[in-house]
Write a protein that holds these residues in place. Structure first.
Motif, PDB file in Angstrom:
ATOM      1  N   UNK A 180     -14.766   5.023 -18.572  1.00  0.00           N
ATOM      2  CA  UNK A 180     -13.382   5.784 -17.790  1.00  0.00           C
ATOM      3  C   UNK A 180     -13.862   5.744 -16.140  1.00  0.00           C
ATOM      4  N   UNK A 181     -13.882   4.928 -15.023  1.00  0.00           N
ATOM      5  CA  UNK A 181     -14.079   5.367 -13.880  1.00  0.00           C
ATOM      6  C   UNK A 181     -14.046   6.379 -13.661  1.00  0.00           C
ATOM      7  N   UNK A 182     -12.794   6.704 -13.844  1.00  0.00           N
ATOM      8  CA  UNK A 182     -12.306   8.126 -12.917  1.00  0.00           C
ATOM      9  C   UNK A 182     -11.855   9.352 -13.424  1.00  0.00           C
ATOM     10  N   UNK A 209       1.160  -1.068   0.171  1.00  0.00           N
ATOM     11  CA  UNK A 209       0.147  -0.180   0.049  1.00  0.00           C
ATOM     12  C   UNK A 209       1.328   1.446  -0.340  1.00  0.00           C
ATOM     13  N   UNK A 210       2.249   1.367   0.427  1.00  0.00           N
ATOM     14  CA  UNK A 210       2.737   2.192  -0.084  1.00  0.00           C
ATOM     15  C   UNK A 210       2.906   2.463  -1.174  1.00  0.00           C
ATOM     16  N   UNK A 211       3.448   2.096  -1.924  1.00  0.00           N
ATOM     17  CA  UNK A 211       3.961   1.798  -3.738  1.00  0.00           C
ATOM     18  C   UNK A 211       3.072   2.785  -3.882  1.00  0.00           C
ATOM     19  N   UNK A 212       3.444   4.321  -4.906  1.00  0.00           N
ATOM     20  CA  UNK A 212       3.087   5.000  -5.272  1.00  0.00           C
ATOM     21  C   UNK A 212       3.011   4.429  -6.992  1.00  0.00           C
ATOM     22  N   UNK A 234       0.361   8.652  -6.102  1.00  0.00           N
ATOM     23  CA  UNK A 234      -0.269   9.449  -4.313  1.00  0.00           C
ATOM     24  C   UNK A 234      -0.202   7.540  -4.343  1.00  0.00           C
ATOM     25  N   UNK A 235      -0.384   7.583  -2.227  1.00  0.00           N
ATOM     26  CA  UNK A 235       0.419   6.064  -2.448  1.00  0.00           C
ATOM     27  C   UNK A 235      -0.947   4.823  -3.144  1.00  0.00           C
ATOM     28  N   UNK A 236      -0.544   3.355  -3.351  1.00  0.00           N
ATOM     29  CA  UNK A 236      -2.009   2.820  -3.476  1.00  0.00           C
ATOM     30  C   UNK A 236      -2.984   2.767  -2.574  1.00  0.00           C
ATOM     31  N   UNK A 237      -2.854   3.479  -0.947  1.00  0.00           N
ATOM     32  CA  UNK A 237      -3.544   3.422   0.198  1.00  0.00           C
ATOM     33  C   UNK A 237      -4.351   4.554   0.024  1.00  0.00           C
ATOM     34  N   UNK A 238      -4.082   5.560  -0.996  1.00  0.00           N
ATOM     35  CA  UNK A 238      -4.552   6.549  -0.621  1.00  0.00           C
ATOM     36  C   UNK A 238      -5.648   7.198  -2.665  1.00  0.00           C
ATOM     37  N   UNK A 239      -5.110   6.420  -3.233  1.00  0.00           N
ATOM     38  CA  UNK A 239      -5.469   6.043  -4.407  1.00  0.00           C
ATOM     39  C   UNK A 239      -6.717   4.569  -3.925  1.00  0.00           C
ATOM     40  N   UNK A 240      -6.525   3.934  -3.180  1.00  0.00           N
ATOM     41  CA  UNK A 240      -7.759   2.804  -2.782  1.00  0.00           C
ATOM     42  C   UNK A 240      -8.856   3.516  -1.925  1.00  0.00           C
ATOM     43  N   UNK A 241      -8.480   4.469  -0.486  1.00  0.00           N
ATOM     44  CA  UNK A 241      -9.185   5.148   0.221  1.00  0.00           C
ATOM     45  C   UNK A 241      -9.962   5.797  -0.916  1.00  0.00           C
ATOM     46  N   UNK A 252     -13.890   5.960  -1.968  1.00  0.00           N
ATOM     47  CA  UNK A 252     -14.904   6.620  -1.152  1.00  0.00           C
ATOM     48  C   UNK A 252     -15.637   7.122  -2.599  1.00  0.00           C
ATOM     49  N   UNK A 253     -15.603   7.206  -3.247  1.00  0.00           N
ATOM     50  CA  UNK A 253     -15.955   7.639  -5.090  1.00  0.00           C
ATOM     51  C   UNK A 253     -16.947   6.189  -5.131  1.00  0.00           C
ATOM     52  N   UNK A 254     -16.749   4.826  -4.772  1.00  0.00           N
ATOM     53  CA  UNK A 254     -18.462   4.186  -5.134  1.00  0.00           C
ATOM     54  C   UNK A 254     -19.216   4.407  -3.667  1.00  0.00           C
ATOM     55  N   UNK A 255     -18.450   4.815  -2.897  1.00  0.00           N
ATOM     56  CA  UNK A 255     -19.807   4.941  -1.698  1.00  0.00           C
ATOM     57  C   UNK A 255     -20.346   6.174  -2.104  1.00  0.00           C
ATOM     58  N   UNK A 256     -19.894   7.251  -2.689  1.00  0.00           N
ATOM     59  CA  UNK A 256     -20.952   8.815  -2.794  1.00  0.00           C
ATOM     60  C   UNK A 256     -21.867   8.280  -4.341  1.00  0.00           C
TER      61      UNK A 256
END
Length: 187
Positions: A131-133, A45-48, A60-67, A71-75
């Motif tokens: 394009x999901x993002x 999760x620390x990989x960029x 960003x880090x993989x952890x930030x991208x995952x979160x 969050x986007x899925x939740x919204x």
């Protein structure tokens, strides 16, 4: 060496002198100290990673991208993702209060209008986001829905311009069984 010992030696039967004695461990010193036994979450999760948001690439880090993805899925209406995101935010707030960390995290989201049918097309498997993002929710129609819509036209035929629009909006236009009168076939 005796005749009996020579007979006992072979594949899977080492000489008696080199075998482990009863009660003797095969690893007498045990696992070396400092050896990691846990899953390397921090290393993974620390990989960029590089993501595309609003047409711009961000690192960003993989952890930030995952979160961010969670969050986007939740919204977008995924209640399980929303609950997990809120729990993660609460955990982060609690840790931040303990550390007296004043780092500000700012998330920016763009919403589709509430009356938009775009959000209903994907769960119904009528269309798919390309394009999901990306900044826009560009959707592509599934082949089966195109065939069903064409069957509903009856005798009515689409103009060449309308045909091009349908082909461009179809996710896999080569899989569609186009009617005989169709002139704008996919390339």
């Amino acid at each position: 060496m005796s005749e009996q010992q020579d007979h006992d030696v072979g594949y899977g039967r080492p000489p008696k002198s080199t075998r482990f004695k009863k009660g003797q461990s095969g690893n007498p010193h045990g696992r070396p100290k400092g050896r990691k036994t846990e899953i390397p979450y921090d290393a993974v999760l620390g990989q960029t990673v590089t993501i595309r948001e609003d047409g711009a690439e961000k690192t960003m880090t993989a952890a930030e991208a995952f979160l961010l993805s969670l969050a986007k899925q939740g919204l977008e209406g995924d209640t399980a993702a929303a609950r997990q995101t809120l729990a993660t935010i609460e955990d982060a707030r609690a840790k931040r209060l303990l550390k007296n960390d004043t780092t500000e995290i700012r998330l920016v989201y763009k919403f589709a209008s509430p009356g938009s049918v775009t959000s209903a097309l994907e769960p119904l498997r009528m269309a798919r986001k390309l394009d999901r993002y990306g900044p826009t929710a560009r959707m592509a129609l599934e082949p089966w829905i195109v065939e069903a819509a064409l069957a509903r036209l009856g005798e009515r035929q689409l103009s060449p311009e309308e045909q091009r629009t349908v082909v461009e909006a179809t996710r896999t236009p080569r899989k569609v069984k186009w009617p005989e009168w169709w002139t704008e076939l996919p390339e």
